[in-house]
Design a protein around this motif. Structure first.
Motif, mmCIF file in Angstrom:
data_model
loop_
_atom_site.group_PDB
_atom_site.id
_atom_site.type_symbol
_atom_site.label_atom_id
_atom_site.label_comp_id
_atom_site.label_asym_id
_atom_site.label_seq_id
_atom_site.Cartn_x
_atom_site.Cartn_y
_atom_site.Cartn_z
ATOM 1 N N LEU A 131 31.462 32.668 48.036
ATOM 2 C CA LEU A 131 31.373 33.764 49.001
ATOM 3 C C LEU A 131 30.777 35.012 48.360
ATOM 4 C CD1 LEU A 131 34.819 33.485 50.874
ATOM 5 C CD2 LEU A 131 32.572 32.750 51.705
ATOM 6 N N ARG A 132 31.265 35.343 47.168
ATOM 7 C CA ARG A 132 30.774 36.542 46.499
ATOM 8 C C ARG A 132 29.300 36.389 46.122
ATOM 9 N NH1 ARG A 132 34.728 40.357 45.506
ATOM 10 N NH2 ARG A 132 32.883 41.672 45.438
ATOM 11 N N ALA A 133 28.919 35.180 45.692
ATOM 12 C CA ALA A 133 27.514 34.937 45.339
ATOM 13 C C ALA A 133 26.615 35.062 46.562
ATOM 14 C CB ALA A 133 27.361 33.541 44.734
ATOM 15 N N GLY A 134 27.183 34.798 47.742
ATOM 16 C CA GLY A 134 26.426 34.918 48.988
ATOM 17 C C GLY A 134 26.385 36.337 49.521
ATOM 18 N N GLY A 135 26.967 37.282 48.797
ATOM 19 C CA GLY A 135 26.912 38.685 49.190
ATOM 20 C C GLY A 135 28.091 39.175 50.000
ATOM 21 N N ALA A 136 29.134 38.353 50.158
ATOM 22 C CA ALA A 136 30.305 38.790 50.931
ATOM 23 C C ALA A 136 31.030 39.909 50.187
ATOM 24 C CB ALA A 136 31.252 37.617 51.170
ATOM 25 N N SER A 137 31.445 40.930 50.910
ATOM 26 C CA SER A 137 32.173 42.032 50.309
ATOM 27 C C SER A 137 33.617 41.634 50.028
ATOM 28 C CB SER A 137 32.181 43.234 51.263
ATOM 29 O OG SER A 137 32.919 42.919 52.443
ATOM 30 N N SER A 138 34.305 42.431 49.237
ATOM 31 C CA SER A 138 35.717 42.161 48.956
ATOM 32 C C SER A 138 36.527 42.143 50.246
ATOM 33 C CB SER A 138 36.275 43.226 48.003
ATOM 34 O OG SER A 138 35.645 43.157 46.742
ATOM 35 N N ALA B 136 38.575 38.885 51.675
ATOM 36 C CA ALA B 136 40.005 39.016 51.968
ATOM 37 C C ALA B 136 40.312 38.579 53.402
ATOM 38 C CB ALA B 136 40.460 40.453 51.745
ATOM 39 N N ARG B 137 39.427 38.944 54.334
ATOM 40 C CA ARG B 137 39.635 38.551 55.733
ATOM 41 C C ARG B 137 39.558 37.037 55.902
ATOM 42 N NH1 ARG B 137 34.779 39.211 58.618
ATOM 43 N NH2 ARG B 137 34.723 36.942 58.599
ATOM 44 N N LYS B 138 38.547 36.420 55.262
ATOM 45 C CA LYS B 138 38.377 34.968 55.354
ATOM 46 C C LYS B 138 39.561 34.239 54.718
ATOM 47 C CE LYS B 138 33.311 35.260 55.232
ATOM 48 N NZ LYS B 138 32.983 34.598 56.509
ATOM 49 N N LEU B 139 40.017 34.730 53.586
ATOM 50 C CA LEU B 139 41.151 34.108 52.905
ATOM 51 C C LEU B 139 42.407 34.205 53.765
ATOM 52 C CD1 LEU B 139 42.356 32.737 50.406
ATOM 53 C CD2 LEU B 139 42.680 35.014 49.404
ATOM 54 N N PRO C 204 40.590 39.602 46.700
ATOM 55 C CA PRO C 204 40.067 40.705 45.877
ATOM 56 C C PRO C 204 40.536 42.035 46.435
ATOM 57 C CG PRO C 204 38.337 39.786 47.271
ATOM 58 C CD PRO C 204 39.523 38.874 47.398
ATOM 59 N N LYS C 205 40.759 43.000 45.539
ATOM 60 C CA LYS C 205 41.195 44.320 45.988
ATOM 61 C C LYS C 205 40.005 45.092 46.546
ATOM 62 C CE LYS C 205 45.081 44.759 42.767
ATOM 63 N NZ LYS C 205 45.687 45.558 41.683
ATOM 64 N N PHE C 206 40.279 45.864 47.565
ATOM 65 C CA PHE C 206 39.228 46.712 48.120
ATOM 66 C C PHE C 206 39.847 47.997 48.637
ATOM 67 C CE2 PHE C 206 40.751 44.001 51.517
ATOM 68 C CZ PHE C 206 40.930 44.865 52.579
ATOM 69 N N GLN C 207 39.020 49.015 48.692
ATOM 70 C CA GLN C 207 39.467 50.314 49.182
ATOM 71 C C GLN C 207 39.410 50.310 50.701
ATOM 72 O OE1 GLN C 207 40.473 52.836 47.095
ATOM 73 N NE2 GLN C 207 41.123 54.004 48.888
ATOM 74 N N LYS C 208 40.561 50.481 51.337
ATOM 75 C CA LYS C 208 40.567 50.500 52.794
ATOM 76 C C LYS C 208 39.809 51.719 53.304
ATOM 77 C CE LYS C 208 44.725 47.868 53.833
ATOM 78 N NZ LYS C 208 46.021 47.861 54.592
ATOM 79 N N LYS C 209 38.949 51.458 54.296
ATOM 80 C CA LYS C 209 38.207 52.559 54.899
ATOM 81 C C LYS C 209 39.137 53.377 55.789
ATOM 82 C CE LYS C 209 33.654 50.361 55.014
ATOM 83 N NZ LYS C 209 32.558 49.887 55.911
#
Length: 308
Positions: A73-80, A84-87, A114-119
């Protein structure tokens, strides 16, 4: 990609989605995202293992398999955030599948997102919100259509409605009273106070609207009399924000954010605001406390004699 699903896996997926719809009241958009994310996951595992994934192989996934999928997923350009949503969707499916079929789902459920900053929501100032309503009305050449757009945006800001909720109002909801019963995400009902300014905006639109109102028809109509599309409201607000010089974050949904933030700034109770917005979790509403704190610190930095 759906070809990668065995008939058993496809049946299991559809049964899970049906139960999520019936028991949990999941919205159709949520179910569509669940389906797409889970089908893509199974398709990857099929390719990864070199064959169609039946329920047997799906019950024997390893931690290594999960790492390979997330790396893909990450190699395909998916963001953190996207990973997280897909998982989350895959884990929900696996909890249900493991309970139904009696296998150990630890490898899937222990995978860490993966951790991400919530918008954080970006509300408009009170003056900008009022200017948006006034300016939206001027984007249409037809007076009734301008009044319609202003009424919709007033409901977003004055009642904290989602755009789908405002456009979902039918003739049976008229005339608007002091409160409105809204059916929101997941079929959850809430009672929303309707301010006089919102009632007046809708009444003005109705007095100009060339189409007859019927109990089962949408209140807000397009040029040919059909239900108004969300895209039209988005385009009208986009034109208004460009005219006002507002940032790209000044969207219809930002009017709902502004409703919540301005209530909080005025001393509104967080729980009450949660109820008004129809948030299932208080943690969703708590994002507005962060917004308010950021604003408060900016005011402090600008005004306090020792802040500089």
């Amino acid at each position: 990609m759906s070809l990668a699903l065995s008939p058993q896996a496809r049946d299991a997926l559809e049964t899970w989605l049906d139960q999520s719809r019936a028991i949990k009241g999941a919205a159709e958009n949520t179910l569509a995202a669940y389906r797409a994310d889970t089908v893509d996951f199974i398709a990857f595992m099929s390719h990864h293992h070199g064959g169609t994934e039946g329920l047997g192989p799906l019950s024997r996934l390893t931690t290594s398999d999960m790492r390979a999928w997330m790396a893909h997923l990450r190699a395909g350009g998916a963001s953190s955030r996207s990973v997280a949503r897909k998982l989350s969707a895959v884990k929900s499916f696996y909890r249900w599948l493991a309970e139904r079929n009696g296998f150990e789902p630890t490898a899937v459920l222990s995978a860490r997102a993966p951790k991400f900053q919530k918008k954080l929501p970006r509300p408009l100032s009170e003056n900008a919100a009022r200017a948006m309503i006034d300016t939206v009305e001027m984007q249409s050449l037809k007076g009734w259509a301008g009044a319609r757009d202003a009424a919709v945006v007033t409901l977003l800001y004055g009642c904290g409605l989602r755009i789908s909720e405002a456009l979902g109002l039918c003739g049976r909801d008229l005339p608007l009273g002091e409160s409105l019963r809204i059916v929101g995400k997941g079929g959850k009902e809430r009672l929303v106070p309707v301010l006089p300014v919102a009632r007046q905006a809708v009444a003005r639109y109705l007095s100009l609207c060339p189409f007859e109102m019927a109990p089962d028809l949408a209140v807000f109509r397009g040029a040919r009399g059909g239900a108004l599309s969300p895209r039209h409201v988005q385009k009208a607000t986009e034109a208004a924000r460009l005219q006002l010089g507002l940032p790209a974050t000044a969207t219809p949904h930002a009017m709902r954010h502004s409703f919540a933030t301005h209530l909080l700034s005025a001393g509104g109770d967080l729980r009450a605001i949660q109820e008004l917005l129809g948030h299932a979790s208080l943690s969703t509403t708590q994002a507005y406390t962060s917004v308010d704190t950021v604003h408060l610190m900016k005011v402090y930095a600008a005004a306090h004699p020792k802040a500089g």
